[in-house]
Structure formats: C-alpha cells, structure tokens
Design a protein around this motif. Structure first.
Motif, PDB file in Angstrom:
ATOM      1  N   LEU A 130      -6.453  -0.019  -2.369  1.00  8.25           N
ATOM      2  CA  LEU A 130      -7.314  -0.893  -1.557  1.00  8.25           C
ATOM      3  C   LEU A 130      -8.492  -1.418  -2.365  1.00  8.25           C
ATOM      4  O   LEU A 130      -8.862  -2.591  -2.239  1.00  8.25           O
ATOM      5  CB  LEU A 130      -7.805  -0.157  -0.312  1.00  8.25           C
ATOM      6  CG  LEU A 130      -6.811  -0.043   0.829  1.00  8.25           C
ATOM      7  CD1 LEU A 130      -7.300   0.953   1.876  1.00  8.25           C
ATOM      8  CD2 LEU A 130      -6.562  -1.411   1.447  1.00  8.25           C
ATOM      9  N   VAL A 131      -9.083  -0.559  -3.183  1.00 10.62           N
ATOM     10  CA  VAL A 131     -10.200  -0.995  -4.027  1.00 10.62           C
ATOM     11  C   VAL A 131      -9.746  -2.122  -4.952  1.00 10.62           C
ATOM     12  O   VAL A 131     -10.415  -3.155  -5.064  1.00 10.62           O
ATOM     13  CB  VAL A 131     -10.794   0.176  -4.836  1.00 10.62           C
ATOM     14  CG1 VAL A 131     -11.741  -0.321  -5.916  1.00 10.62           C
ATOM     15  CG2 VAL A 131     -11.508   1.151  -3.901  1.00 10.62           C
TER      16      VAL A 131
ATOM     17  N   ASP B 110      -2.038   6.560  -4.165  1.00 11.43           N
ATOM     18  CA  ASP B 110      -3.463   6.635  -3.844  1.00 11.43           C
ATOM     19  C   ASP B 110      -3.854   5.342  -3.139  1.00 11.43           C
ATOM     20  O   ASP B 110      -4.279   4.372  -3.763  1.00 11.43           O
ATOM     21  CB  ASP B 110      -4.273   6.849  -5.127  1.00 11.43           C
ATOM     22  CG  ASP B 110      -5.765   7.040  -4.874  1.00 11.43           C
ATOM     23  OD1 ASP B 110      -6.212   6.802  -3.724  1.00 11.43           O
ATOM     24  OD2 ASP B 110      -6.473   7.395  -5.820  1.00 11.43           O
ATOM     25  N   ARG B 111      -3.721   5.335  -1.832  1.00 12.65           N
ATOM     26  CA  ARG B 111      -3.984   4.119  -1.047  1.00 12.65           C
ATOM     27  C   ARG B 111      -5.426   3.650  -1.198  1.00 12.65           C
ATOM     28  O   ARG B 111      -5.686   2.453  -1.227  1.00 12.65           O
ATOM     29  CB  ARG B 111      -3.635   4.354   0.424  1.00 12.65           C
ATOM     30  CG  ARG B 111      -2.141   4.475   0.658  1.00 12.65           C
ATOM     31  CD  ARG B 111      -1.841   4.899   2.084  1.00 12.65           C
ATOM     32  NE  ARG B 111      -2.089   3.850   3.039  1.00 12.65           N
ATOM     33  CZ  ARG B 111      -1.135   3.173   3.666  1.00 12.65           C
ATOM     34  NH1 ARG B 111       0.120   3.430   3.437  1.00 12.65           N
ATOM     35  NH2 ARG B 111      -1.436   2.238   4.541  1.00 12.65           N
ATOM     36  N   SER B 112      -6.359   4.570  -1.275  1.00 13.91           N
ATOM     37  CA  SER B 112      -7.768   4.188  -1.412  1.00 13.91           C
ATOM     38  C   SER B 112      -8.002   3.394  -2.680  1.00 13.91           C
ATOM     39  O   SER B 112      -8.677   2.356  -2.667  1.00 13.91           O
ATOM     40  CB  SER B 112      -8.665   5.425  -1.411  1.00 13.91           C
ATOM     41  OG  SER B 112      -8.606   6.058  -0.156  1.00 13.91           O
ATOM     42  N   THR B 113      -7.445   3.849  -3.793  1.00 10.92           N
ATOM     43  CA  THR B 113      -7.600   3.138  -5.063  1.00 10.92           C
ATOM     44  C   THR B 113      -6.888   1.792  -5.010  1.00 10.92           C
ATOM     45  O   THR B 113      -7.411   0.792  -5.504  1.00 10.92           O
ATOM     46  CB  THR B 113      -7.074   3.994  -6.232  1.00 10.92           C
ATOM     47  OG1 THR B 113      -7.808   5.225  -6.250  1.00 10.92           O
ATOM     48  CG2 THR B 113      -7.235   3.284  -7.561  1.00 10.92           C
TER      49      THR B 113
ATOM     50  N   SER C  79       1.898   2.908  -3.300  1.00 11.59           N
ATOM     51  CA  SER C  79       0.894   3.616  -4.098  1.00 11.59           C
ATOM     52  C   SER C  79       0.776   5.061  -3.639  1.00 11.59           C
ATOM     53  O   SER C  79       0.864   5.348  -2.450  1.00 11.59           O
ATOM     54  CB  SER C  79      -0.463   2.927  -3.946  1.00 11.59           C
ATOM     55  OG  SER C  79      -1.466   3.686  -4.568  1.00 11.59           O
TER      56      SER C  79
ATOM     57  N   LEU D 187       0.831  -1.210   0.000  1.00  9.19           N
ATOM     58  CA  LEU D 187       0.000   0.000   0.000  1.00  9.19           C
ATOM     59  C   LEU D 187       0.862   1.255   0.000  1.00  9.19           C
ATOM     60  O   LEU D 187       0.524   2.253  -0.621  1.00  9.19           O
ATOM     61  CB  LEU D 187      -0.925   0.015   1.217  1.00  9.19           C
ATOM     62  CG  LEU D 187      -2.158  -0.861   1.138  1.00  9.19           C
ATOM     63  CD1 LEU D 187      -2.900  -0.840   2.478  1.00  9.19           C
ATOM     64  CD2 LEU D 187      -3.067  -0.399   0.021  1.00  9.19           C
TER      65      LEU D 187
END
Length: 122
Positions: free
Chosen positions: A94-95, A89-92, A87, A84
């Motif tokens: 994770l998705v 963009d951790r949210s993306t 990245s 993670l």
C-alpha cells in the motif's frame, strides 16, 4: 479475479461508456469503425462474458441486449485487491502504491477512507 482479455476489455469498455444495454451488432459496428472484426467473434466473446457473470442479458425481439453486472470502478477495485493479495506485506504494498499517486488521488483516497469510517460508525 482474472484480468479481462483484450477483446473482453474492449467490449466491456464500450458497454461501460455507453451506460445502457446494447446488442452485439452495436458493439461490432462500433469496433469495426477502427478495425475489422467478425460478428461471430464478438458474439462468442460477449457470450463468454455473460457466462463468466460479467454481463446480464435480456431478450429484445430476436436479439439479446447486454449490460455490465459491475461498474468499471468495481472491476478496477477488484484488480487492486488482487494486486494486494499477491504481496506478503500488504502494508508495504500500500505504501508503494500511494507513493505513486498524484496529490489529487491521495486526496480522493483520504476522502474515501473518511467516508468508509463514517459508514462503519453509523
């Protein structure tokens, strides 16, 4: 966290599976059931794992007994955290990670999030 090398992972896998302290001799004998490997090679790598903080060791007679400091699951979690961290963009990230999970894994993740939430509220 750096990923374990092949022989490091092979040694750790045995210690995690056995769930008890073991000598280098025990590890070597088990590895040698599937492929030949020198005692000194396993001893050197085991000592490196100890130096890196992956293993604890205690003296028993003339031999050292080794046992993992962290669980296999803690190691896997640290690898995921590193992934993670790569990245922007951790949210993306994770998705994408969750999209590749099975339904059982998603259910386990939901339960883990509920448990963490309960601990934070306690």
């Amino acid at each position: 966290m750096r990923r374990l090398g092949d022989l490091e992972a092979e040694i750790m896998d045995r210690l995690w599976t056995w769930n008890r302290p073991a000598t280098v001799r025990e590890v070597v004998d088990d590895i040698n059931e599937t492929r030949p490997l020198a005692y000194t090679t396993v001893m050197t790598v085991t000592n490196i794992l100890y130096t890196k903080g992956w293993l604890l060791r205690t003296k028993q007679g003339r031999a050292w007994l080794y046992e993992p400091v962290r669980s296999r699951e803690a190691y896997a979690a640290a690898l995921m955290e590193d992934g993670l961290g790569a990245s922007r963009d951790r949210s993306t990230a994770l998705v994408h990670f969750v999209e590749n999970m099975s339904e059982d894994e998603v259910a386990a993740l939901r339960q883990a999030l509920r448990n963490v939430g309960r601990q934070a509220n306690a």
